[in-house]
Design a protein around this motif. Structure first.
Motif, short mmCIF file in Angstrom:
data_model
loop_
_atom_site.label_atom_id
_atom_site.label_comp_id
_atom_site.label_asym_id
_atom_site.label_seq_id
_atom_site.Cartn_x
_atom_site.Cartn_y
_atom_site.Cartn_z
N LEU A 196 0.83 -1.32 0.07
CA LEU A 196 -0.03 0.03 0.06
C LEU A 196 0.88 1.24 -0.08
CD1 LEU A 196 -2.75 -1.01 2.69
CD2 LEU A 196 -3.15 -0.84 -0.04
N LYS A 197 1.80 1.41 0.81
CA LYS A 197 2.77 2.41 0.90
C LYS A 197 3.44 2.55 -0.48
CE LYS A 197 3.98 2.11 5.72
NZ LYS A 197 5.02 2.09 6.78
N LYS A 198 4.02 1.62 -1.42
CA LYS A 198 4.57 1.72 -2.46
C LYS A 198 3.41 2.37 -3.35
CE LYS A 198 7.66 -2.26 -2.35
NZ LYS A 198 7.94 -3.61 -2.58
N LYS A 199 2.30 1.82 -3.53
CA LYS A 199 1.40 2.30 -4.37
C LYS A 199 0.98 3.93 -4.24
CE LYS A 199 -1.20 -1.86 -5.01
NZ LYS A 199 -2.54 -2.53 -5.02
N HIS A 200 1.15 4.30 -2.77
CA HIS A 200 0.73 5.68 -2.27
C HIS A 200 2.01 6.42 -2.81
CE1 HIS A 200 0.95 8.89 0.46
NE2 HIS A 200 -0.52 8.98 0.51
N GLN A 201 3.14 6.01 -2.82
CA GLN A 201 4.45 6.81 -3.12
C GLN A 201 4.24 6.87 -4.93
OE1 GLN A 201 6.84 8.37 -1.70
NE2 GLN A 201 7.32 9.17 -3.56
N THR A 202 3.86 5.92 -5.43
CA THR A 202 3.56 5.92 -6.94
C THR A 202 2.66 6.88 -7.46
OG1 THR A 202 4.41 3.62 -7.05
CG2 THR A 202 3.08 4.64 -8.97
N LEU A 203 1.54 7.02 -6.51
CA LEU A 203 0.49 8.01 -6.89
C LEU A 203 0.96 9.48 -6.74
CD1 LEU A 203 -2.68 6.19 -5.60
CD2 LEU A 203 -2.29 6.98 -7.73
N SER A 204 1.74 9.59 -5.41
CA SER A 204 2.40 10.81 -5.12
C SER A 204 3.24 11.33 -6.22
CB SER A 204 3.24 10.67 -4.03
OG SER A 204 2.56 10.64 -2.77
N THR A 205 4.33 10.65 -6.76
CA THR A 205 5.01 10.82 -7.98
C THR A 205 4.17 11.26 -9.12
OG1 THR A 205 6.61 9.34 -6.99
CG2 THR A 205 6.89 10.20 -9.19
#
Length: 55
Positions: free
Chosen positions: A10-19
């Motif tokens: 979930l954290k990886k997906k969140h970071q991808t969306l942030s980018t």
């Protein structure tokens, strides 16, 4: 899948969306609806991360 690996995913997906949001916001032809949609997804992921992290 263990709870900790689920939270990490979930954290990886969140970071991808942030980018993605940052990239779109810098683009001259920004799509405000797309940015709003991505931000909403980020918020939902953040809530899920928070929920799983407290258990």
């Amino acid at each position: 899948m263990s709870l900790s690996s689920h939270v990490e995913e979930l954290k990886k997906k969140h970071q991808t969306l942030s980018t993605a949001v940052e990239t779109l916001q810098r683009s001259p032809a920004t799509d405000d609806l797309e940015i709003a949609r991505l931000k909403k997804q980020k918020l939902m992921l953040k809530e899920q991360i928070s929920k799983f992290s407290t258990h």
